[in-house]
Scaffold this motif. Structure first.
Motif, PDB file in Angstrom:
ATOM      1  N   ALA A 115       0.828  -1.208   0.000  1.00  0.00           N
ATOM      2  CA  ALA A 115       0.000   0.000   0.000  1.00  0.00           C
ATOM      3  C   ALA A 115       0.859   1.252   0.000  1.00  0.00           C
ATOM      4  CB  ALA A 115      -0.926  -0.007   1.217  1.00  0.00           C
ATOM      5  N   SER A 125       2.466   1.946  -3.344  1.00  0.00           N
ATOM      6  CA  SER A 125       1.581   2.474  -4.386  1.00  0.00           C
ATOM      7  C   SER A 125       0.905   3.776  -3.965  1.00  0.00           C
ATOM      8  CB  SER A 125       0.525   1.427  -4.761  1.00  0.00           C
ATOM      9  OG  SER A 125      -0.256   1.090  -3.631  1.00  0.00           O
ATOM     10  N   GLY A 126       1.393   4.375  -2.850  1.00  0.00           N
ATOM     11  CA  GLY A 126       0.908   5.691  -2.417  1.00  0.00           C
ATOM     12  C   GLY A 126      -0.493   5.697  -1.821  1.00  0.00           C
ATOM     13  N   GLN A 127      -0.936   4.566  -1.337  1.00  0.00           N
ATOM     14  CA  GLN A 127      -2.290   4.499  -0.758  1.00  0.00           C
ATOM     15  C   GLN A 127      -2.282   4.850   0.725  1.00  0.00           C
ATOM     16  OE1 GLN A 127      -4.605   0.890  -1.834  1.00  0.00           O
ATOM     17  NE2 GLN A 127      -2.738   0.285  -2.914  1.00  0.00           N
ATOM     18  N   LYS A 128      -3.441   5.284   1.197  1.00  0.00           N
ATOM     19  CA  LYS A 128      -3.666   5.431   2.633  1.00  0.00           C
ATOM     20  C   LYS A 128      -4.444   4.204   3.071  1.00  0.00           C
ATOM     21  CE  LYS A 128      -3.691  10.453   2.733  1.00  0.00           C
ATOM     22  NZ  LYS A 128      -4.483  11.667   3.015  1.00  0.00           N
ATOM     23  N   VAL A 129      -4.211   3.753   4.282  1.00  0.00           N
ATOM     24  CA  VAL A 129      -4.818   2.515   4.759  1.00  0.00           C
ATOM     25  C   VAL A 129      -5.451   2.752   6.127  1.00  0.00           C
ATOM     26  CG1 VAL A 129      -4.340   0.124   5.426  1.00  0.00           C
ATOM     27  CG2 VAL A 129      -3.060   1.163   3.550  1.00  0.00           C
TER      28      VAL A 129
END
Length: 200
Positions: A153, A156-160
């Motif tokens: 995550a 790929s620059g996602q927030k979780v």
């Protein structure tokens, strides 16, 4: 969950609108929850309806895509399996024997405690060990999978958003993120600065 919780919320938004706790209990809580009084239920509903906004996701967020759910499975580590067996056998000799005794009332506290311990083992062994070493000294299949997914995550620059039932597990996650220099916000039952955590 209960009428008194509804009253507490209304008291915050509209102080003085609802009767005192004692009168509210006598007028609504007891008749509705213990006697299933439909008239009192309808009256309470009428009192609070103007102040409750219920909206469906379809009415508010029309641009959201359909939810995609992906379930990831993992095995218990050897250490987890050993601990799990130990607790399960202990349950068999204590809780299960109690359940077989029809002369005693069921001790739900013991049942839930035993099941909770099994769930904690599945999270991480250090959650149940009496003298836990640092969490990284123990092996956990779920933890290894979590680390793998969190790095995917981040990559790929996602927030979780991560949920855990156990504060000890959240402490392990926070410790790991600090060590790796990963920014995070945390909200627990004891969190005082919730707006700041949400902003972060």
């Amino acid at each position: 969950n209960r009428r008194r919780e509804l009253k507490s919320l209304i008291d915050i938004v509209l102080p003085g609108y609802m009767p005192s706790d004692a009168i509210f209990r006598e007028m609504f809580s007891t008749p509705i929850e213990k006697q299933q009084d439909s008239e009192k239920k309808a009256l309470l509903s009428k009192l609070v309806k103007p102040f409750i906004l219920r909206r469906k996701k379809s009415e508010v967020l029309t641009d959201l895509p359909e939810k995609i759910e992906e379930i990831a499975y993992c095995d218990l580590s050897a250490e987890q399996k050993e601990l799990y067996r130990k607790i399960a056998f202990h349950m068999k000799n204590t809780v299960y024997q109690e359940l077989k005794d029809n002369t005693k009332p069921i001790s739900y506290v013991h049942v839930f405690s035993a099941l909770s311990n099994l769930k904690r083992i599945c999270d991480h062994p250090s959650l149940v060990l009496e003298e836990p070493k640092p969490y990284h000294a123990h092996q956990s299949g779920k933890w290894d999978l979590f680390v793998e997914l969190i790095h995917e995550a981040i990559g790929s620059g996602q927030k979780v958003v991560v949920f855990s039932q156990y504060l000890e597990m959240l402490a392990i996650i926070e410790s790991y993120l600090k060590k790796k220099g990963v920014g995070y916000a945390s909200i627990k039952g004891s969190t005082r600065d919730r707006p700041e955590q949400l902003r972060r």
